[in-house]
Motif scaffolding. Structure first.
Motif, PDB file in Angstrom:
ATOM      1  N   HIS A   8       0.859  -1.186   0.000  1.00  9.59           N
ATOM      2  CA  HIS A   8       0.000   0.000   0.000  1.00  9.59           C
ATOM      3  C   HIS A   8       0.891   1.230   0.000  1.00  9.59           C
ATOM      4  O   HIS A   8       1.826   1.318   0.796  1.00  9.59           O
ATOM      5  CB  HIS A   8      -0.893   0.020   1.240  1.00  9.59           C
ATOM      6  N   ARG A  10       0.635   5.743  -0.895  1.00  9.50           N
ATOM      7  CA  ARG A  10      -0.335   6.853  -0.974  1.00  9.50           C
ATOM      8  C   ARG A  10       0.301   8.003  -1.725  1.00  9.50           C
ATOM      9  O   ARG A  10       1.444   8.379  -1.468  1.00  9.50           O
ATOM     10  CB  ARG A  10      -0.735   7.278   0.432  1.00  9.50           C
ATOM     11  N   ARG A  49      -6.244   8.587  -3.651  1.00  7.39           N
ATOM     12  CA  ARG A  49      -4.790   8.722  -3.517  1.00  7.39           C
ATOM     13  C   ARG A  49      -4.128   7.440  -3.039  1.00  7.39           C
ATOM     14  O   ARG A  49      -2.906   7.360  -2.973  1.00  7.39           O
ATOM     15  CB  ARG A  49      -4.471   9.868  -2.549  1.00  7.39           C
ATOM     16  N   ASP A  50      -4.924   6.432  -2.691  1.00  6.53           N
ATOM     17  CA  ASP A  50      -4.381   5.170  -2.192  1.00  6.53           C
ATOM     18  C   ASP A  50      -4.078   4.223  -3.338  1.00  6.53           C
ATOM     19  O   ASP A  50      -4.906   4.014  -4.231  1.00  6.53           O
ATOM     20  CB  ASP A  50      -5.362   4.510  -1.225  1.00  6.53           C
TER      21      ASP A  50
END
Length: 104
Positions: A8, A10, A49-50
């Motif tokens: 993950h 961002r 935005r992830d």
């Protein structure tokens, strides 16, 4: 059997379109470096935005070690640092997101 690693990241605010544009075609030398480091596939999904990545790789830790100082990866990571909230300099022992459950 390859490893499947989830990641993950961002994006910085307002960098969504630029990130997608930069990833439309990655540099050929980076493609070669990734494959030589054992990457079989790398997929990225974006939700706002992830960013969610799924990497299939022979050995994730070995891949990171191989790419840390690779001439094709250094400029790519510098470019990504302009777009991401947290820069990945490949110095840590990142192992991805822990798997909680999977439908067998």
């Amino acid at each position: 059997m390859p490893q499947r690693v989830a990641l993950h990241t961002r994006l910085k605010p307002g960098k969504e379109a630029e990130y997608e544009s930069v990833h439309a075609v990655i540099p050929p030398e980076l493609d070669t470096a990734l494959r030589e480091a054992g990457v079989r596939s790398w997929r990225i999904w974006r939700d706002g935005r992830d960013l969610f990545h799924v990497v299939e790789v022979d050995d994730y830790a070995a891949m990171r070690n191989a790419l840390r100082d690779h001439a094709a990866n250094i400029p790519w990571q510098a470019r990504m640092a302009e777009l991401l909230e947290v820069e990945d300099d490949y110095s840590g022992t990142d192992s991805g997101i822990s798997l909680v459950w999977e439908l067998p």
